[in-house]
Scaffold this active site. Sequence first.
Site, PDB file in Angstrom:
ATOM      1  N   SER A 168       0.870  -1.184   0.000  1.00 29.45           N
ATOM      2  CA  SER A 168       0.000   0.000   0.000  1.00 29.45           C
ATOM      3  C   SER A 168       0.901   1.227   0.000  1.00 29.45           C
ATOM      4  CB  SER A 168      -0.857  -0.008   1.267  1.00 29.45           C
ATOM      5  OG  SER A 168      -1.447   1.248   1.506  1.00 29.45           O
ATOM      6  N   TYR A 181      -2.071  -0.805  10.301  1.00 32.90           N
ATOM      7  CA  TYR A 181      -2.072  -1.185   8.877  1.00 32.90           C
ATOM      8  C   TYR A 181      -0.763  -0.723   8.214  1.00 32.90           C
ATOM      9  CZ  TYR A 181      -3.754  -1.194   3.991  1.00 32.90           C
ATOM     10  OH  TYR A 181      -3.907  -1.401   2.648  1.00 32.90           O
TER      11      TYR A 181
HETATM   12  N1  LIG Z   1      -8.546  -0.620  -1.474  1.00 30.41           N
HETATM   13  C1  LIG Z   1      -7.528   0.160  -1.151  1.00 30.41           C
HETATM   14  O1  LIG Z   1      -7.691   1.388  -1.032  1.00 30.41           O
HETATM   15  C2  LIG Z   1      -6.160  -0.416  -0.952  1.00 30.41           C
HETATM   16  C3  LIG Z   1      -5.062   0.451  -1.058  1.00 30.41           C
HETATM   17  C4  LIG Z   1      -3.791  -0.079  -0.852  1.00 30.41           C
HETATM   18  C5  LIG Z   1      -3.622  -1.426  -0.612  1.00 30.41           C
HETATM   19  N2  LIG Z   1      -4.711  -2.244  -0.521  1.00 30.41           N
HETATM   20  C6  LIG Z   1      -4.472  -3.663  -0.246  1.00 30.41           C
HETATM   21  O2  LIG Z   1      -5.023  -4.427  -1.292  1.00 30.41           O
HETATM   22  C7  LIG Z   1      -5.288  -5.758  -0.831  1.00 30.41           C
HETATM   23  C8  LIG Z   1      -6.672  -6.151  -1.264  1.00 30.41           C
HETATM   24  O3  LIG Z   1      -7.607  -5.342  -0.589  1.00 30.41           O
HETATM   25  P1  LIG Z   1      -8.951  -4.798  -1.274  1.00 30.41           P
HETATM   26  O4  LIG Z   1      -8.839  -3.333  -1.331  1.00 30.41           O
HETATM   27  O5  LIG Z   1      -9.232  -5.553  -2.499  1.00 30.41           O
HETATM   28  O6  LIG Z   1      -9.972  -5.123  -0.094  1.00 30.41           O
HETATM   29  P2  LIG Z   1     -11.211  -6.128  -0.024  1.00 30.41           P
HETATM   30  O7  LIG Z   1     -11.663  -6.057   1.382  1.00 30.41           O
HETATM   31  O8  LIG Z   1     -12.167  -5.806  -1.106  1.00 30.41           O
HETATM   32  O9  LIG Z   1     -10.553  -7.551  -0.334  1.00 30.41           O
HETATM   33  C9  LIG Z   1      -9.748  -8.217   0.600  1.00 30.41           C
HETATM   34  C10 LIG Z   1     -10.059  -9.698   0.509  1.00 30.41           C
HETATM   35  O10 LIG Z   1      -9.186 -10.389   1.392  1.00 30.41           O
HETATM   36  C11 LIG Z   1      -9.924 -11.430   1.989  1.00 30.41           C
HETATM   37  N3  LIG Z   1      -9.291 -11.852   3.228  1.00 30.41           N
HETATM   38  C12 LIG Z   1      -9.310 -11.247   4.436  1.00 30.41           C
HETATM   39  N4  LIG Z   1      -8.657 -12.000   5.337  1.00 30.41           N
HETATM   40  C13 LIG Z   1      -8.212 -13.089   4.669  1.00 30.41           C
HETATM   41  C14 LIG Z   1      -7.480 -14.243   5.063  1.00 30.41           C
HETATM   42  N5  LIG Z   1      -7.079 -14.431   6.335  1.00 30.41           N
HETATM   43  N6  LIG Z   1      -7.175 -15.159   4.112  1.00 30.41           N
HETATM   44  C15 LIG Z   1      -7.587 -14.999   2.843  1.00 30.41           C
HETATM   45  N7  LIG Z   1      -8.317 -13.961   2.417  1.00 30.41           N
HETATM   46  C16 LIG Z   1      -8.609 -13.010   3.334  1.00 30.41           C
HETATM   47  C17 LIG Z   1     -11.312 -10.832   2.220  1.00 30.41           C
HETATM   48  O11 LIG Z   1     -12.296 -11.838   2.409  1.00 30.41           O
HETATM   49  C18 LIG Z   1     -11.491 -10.029   0.952  1.00 30.41           C
HETATM   50  O12 LIG Z   1     -12.144 -10.791  -0.054  1.00 30.41           O
HETATM   51  C19 LIG Z   1      -5.106  -5.706   0.692  1.00 30.41           C
HETATM   52  O13 LIG Z   1      -3.844  -6.247   1.017  1.00 30.41           O
HETATM   53  C20 LIG Z   1      -5.152  -4.228   0.996  1.00 30.41           C
HETATM   54  O14 LIG Z   1      -4.451  -3.904   2.156  1.00 30.41           O
HETATM   55  C21 LIG Z   1      -5.986  -1.768  -0.701  1.00 30.41           C
END
Ligand SMILES: NC(=O)c1ccc[n+]([C@@H]2O[C@H](COP(=O)([O-])OP(=O)(O)OC[C@H]3O[C@@H](n4cnc5c(N)ncnc54)[C@H](O)[C@@H]3O)[C@@H](O)[C@H]2O)c1
Length: 305
Positions: A168, A181
């Site tokens: 991130s 985080y």
């Molecule tokens: N959306 C943003 O703004 C953003 C920005 C930077 C980084 N990220 C990172 O991107 C990645 C994906 O996040 P997203 O934005 O798609 O969020 P999201 O919540 O839509 O998806 C995350 C997924 O991870 C799954 N998950 C949670 N715990 C888990 C576990 N123990 N084992 C397997 N799966 C698990 C959830 O069920 C969910 O489907 C994350 O690592 C998040 O930190 C997101």
Amino acid sequence: MRPGRGRATNGRRGAGRGRSRSGTPGFAGRSAIVTGGGSGIGAALARALVAAGAHVVVTDIDPVAARRVAEEITPGATVTGTARSEALDVTDARAVSDLVGEVVAEHGGLDLMFANAGITWGGDTEQLTLGQWDAIVDVNIRGVVHCVHAAYPEMIRRGTGSLVLTASMGGLCPAGLITSYAMTKHAVVGLGLSLRAEAAGHGVGVTVVCPAAVDTAILDKGELDGFDGRHYYLEGQGVREPLDPDLLAESVLRGVLGNRALVIEPARARATWRLQRLSPALMDTMLTRYVRATRRRRDEGPAGA
Ligand SMILES: NC(=O)c1ccc[n+]([C@@H]2O[C@H](COP(=O)([O-])OP(=O)(O)OC[C@H]3O[C@@H](n4cnc5c(N)ncnc54)[C@H](O)[C@@H]3O)[C@@H](O)[C@H]2O)c1
């Protein structure tokens, strides 16, 4: 897939250039695992990979979500990629290792491991319980370690492959009120950028994905004490609209093909990262002010918003 000799710099091409119709070339026939693929960025990565011809195992702790994503990916006439789903909790090291073994048995190897699953907590850090600290470390750090531990030796064995770790912007710059985080994402950046140097000698690529706010469910999760995560992420980054996950996924696949160290999206995030390196003191001052303003707004409630 042997990664190219791409520059070890941040991704320079913006994800906002539009979606390619044919998908990103270079992934045809490759085997891939995507963790956290039931939603958001993971689902978008799975769609982009299948469109590019890869054989993807969409995994998630939520098996229904993973299955829905896999079923929704319906390759067109010219697309040869496939998707299937598996329930996978990344905190379960044995399960991650077993899945890698399954894919290797099925395809002869694992070409791409997207360690993407993640969770967040927002709000004042003193309110986090130890259980919440443990959970975020378990998913965001140990979960990524489990993916690397299972997939990397297998890639070394074949002298090819790419590890793609979703961190991130919070892994490159400090981010108050999502402190736990940011801590975990700094760990992922440290893991990925350090491992790159070792992995290069084995023909294995490592790319760390560092987006600013992306339009996914995570923006509305992890709330504590009335803290509005979506508002925080967007205003804190000075943007009105979060990134489209599908456009981010295309940028990520280009980064993986070029074996880029970092994929940072959007351009504004790259500017923020530059400012952080140029003047950490200025960033510290700005962040401190922003945290103060966010707390004030929260404490005043909706009327003061
Ligand atoms: N959306 C943003 O703004 C953003 C920005 C930077 C980084 N990220 C990172 O991107 C990645 C994906 O996040 P997203 O934005 O798609 O969020 P999201 O919540 O839509 O998806 C995350 C997924 O991870 C799954 N998950 C949670 N715990 C888990 C576990 N123990 N084992 C397997 N799966 C698990 C959830 O069920 C969910 O489907 C994350 O690592 C998040 O930190 C997101």
